[in-house]
Design a protein around this motif. Structure first.
Motif, PDB file in Angstrom:
ATOM      1  N   GLU A 100     -82.702  -4.934 -91.014  1.00  0.00           N
ATOM      2  CA  GLU A 100     -82.243  -5.524 -89.758  1.00  0.00           C
ATOM      3  C   GLU A 100     -81.147  -6.553 -90.019  1.00  0.00           C
ATOM      4  O   GLU A 100     -80.156  -6.631 -89.296  1.00  0.00           O
ATOM      5  N   LEU A 101     -81.322  -7.338 -91.086  1.00  0.00           N
ATOM      6  CA  LEU A 101     -80.327  -8.350 -91.437  1.00  0.00           C
ATOM      7  C   LEU A 101     -79.025  -7.695 -91.885  1.00  0.00           C
ATOM      8  O   LEU A 101     -77.942  -8.125 -91.476  1.00  0.00           O
ATOM      9  N   ALA A 102     -79.111  -6.668 -92.709  1.00  0.00           N
ATOM     10  CA  ALA A 102     -77.895  -5.973 -93.161  1.00  0.00           C
ATOM     11  C   ALA A 102     -77.141  -5.387 -91.968  1.00  0.00           C
ATOM     12  O   ALA A 102     -75.908  -5.489 -91.890  1.00  0.00           O
ATOM     13  N   ARG A 103     -77.854  -4.791 -91.029  1.00  0.00           N
ATOM     14  CA  ARG A 103     -77.192  -4.222 -89.842  1.00  0.00           C
ATOM     15  C   ARG A 103     -76.597  -5.327 -88.967  1.00  0.00           C
ATOM     16  O   ARG A 103     -75.504  -5.181 -88.415  1.00  0.00           O
ATOM     17  N   ARG A 107     -72.444  -6.244 -88.028  1.00  0.00           N
ATOM     18  CA  ARG A 107     -71.893  -6.436 -86.675  1.00  0.00           C
ATOM     19  C   ARG A 107     -71.242  -7.812 -86.503  1.00  0.00           C
ATOM     20  O   ARG A 107     -70.555  -8.051 -85.514  1.00  0.00           O
ATOM     21  N   SER A 108     -71.457  -8.705 -87.449  1.00  0.00           N
ATOM     22  CA  SER A 108     -70.963 -10.078 -87.334  1.00  0.00           C
ATOM     23  C   SER A 108     -69.453 -10.148 -87.560  1.00  0.00           C
ATOM     24  O   SER A 108     -68.901  -9.460 -88.413  1.00  0.00           O
ATOM     25  N   GLU A 139     -72.753 -19.912 -96.963  1.00  0.00           N
ATOM     26  CA  GLU A 139     -74.117 -19.637 -96.475  1.00  0.00           C
ATOM     27  C   GLU A 139     -74.191 -19.625 -94.954  1.00  0.00           C
ATOM     28  O   GLU A 139     -75.097 -19.040 -94.374  1.00  0.00           O
ATOM     29  N   GLY A 140     -73.242 -20.303 -94.306  1.00  0.00           N
ATOM     30  CA  GLY A 140     -73.280 -20.499 -92.860  1.00  0.00           C
ATOM     31  C   GLY A 140     -73.447 -19.231 -92.041  1.00  0.00           C
ATOM     32  O   GLY A 140     -74.365 -19.147 -91.211  1.00  0.00           O
ATOM     33  N   PRO A 141     -72.583 -18.238 -92.213  1.00  0.00           N
ATOM     34  CA  PRO A 141     -72.715 -17.027 -91.393  1.00  0.00           C
ATOM     35  C   PRO A 141     -74.045 -16.303 -91.611  1.00  0.00           C
ATOM     36  O   PRO A 141     -74.639 -15.796 -90.657  1.00  0.00           O
ATOM     37  N   ARG A 147     -81.101 -17.066 -88.192  1.00  0.00           N
ATOM     38  CA  ARG A 147     -81.654 -17.873 -87.094  1.00  0.00           C
ATOM     39  C   ARG A 147     -81.578 -17.126 -85.768  1.00  0.00           C
ATOM     40  O   ARG A 147     -82.499 -17.197 -84.957  1.00  0.00           O
ATOM     41  N   SER A 148     -80.495 -16.385 -85.553  1.00  0.00           N
ATOM     42  CA  SER A 148     -80.357 -15.630 -84.299  1.00  0.00           C
ATOM     43  C   SER A 148     -81.401 -14.519 -84.194  1.00  0.00           C
ATOM     44  O   SER A 148     -81.698 -14.046 -83.099  1.00  0.00           O
TER      45      SER A 148
END
Length: 160
Positions: A100-103, A107-108, A139-141, A147-148
């Motif tokens: 889920e994180l990779a996907r 999209r980011s 690390e921010g993005p 968190r989202s």
């Protein structure tokens, strides 16, 4: 700092993101992907540690520091290159959100897919390796996306 931070994880399982710094452009053979080219800069590699974060991330740290060892995953080939260092580790305890994180990262707008198929030959994700566009806060993005998704992003710094 990095090793003591990882030791605090104990036997926790979960998802991790290695924030890598490539000081120069590299060309490396990455197992079944063949020869890949990566520009200098910061990258995020997404993985999971069902056997424990300390053990999995510790293995990555060992490869990155010693520049030798058994090469099993695509990331191993990158970690053993002399231009690659682990800048930091972002992790989520007790949540297996690797895919889920990779996907979500794909999209980011703050990241871009680095090499299609990298770390994702066993899933439907386009890649698990991303080029980070913000070198002041690499690390921010990643933390923001985590968190989202409703999870807490923990960060261990490995180098200044």
């Amino acid at each position: 700092m990095c090793i003591s931070g990882i030791n605090e994880l104990g036997n926790a399982k979960g998802t991790y993101v290695l924030i890598l710094r490539l000081k120069d452009q590299i060309r490396v053979r990455a197992g079944s992907l063949g020869l890949i080219n990566l520009q200098a800069g910061y990258y995020a590699y997404v993985g999971s540690a069902k056997g424990g974060l300390r053990a999995r991330v510790g293995r990555h740290l060992k490869l990155a520091l010693l520049k030798e060892g058994r090469l099993r995953w695509h990331i191993d080939y990158l970690l053993t290159d002399s231009n690659t260092t682990i800048h930091s580790i972002v992790y989520v305890k007790e949540a297996f959100i690797e895919h889920e994180l990779a996907r979500a990262l794909a999209r980011s707008s703050d990241v871009e897919a680095a090499v299609l198929g990298f770390g994702s030959t066993d899933c439907n994700c386009p890649t698990h390796l991303f080029k980070l566009n913000n070198e002041k806060d690499p690390e921010g993005p990643v933390s923001s996306v985590i968190r989202s998704m409703g999870h807490m992003a923990n960060v261990v710094l490995c180098s200044p």
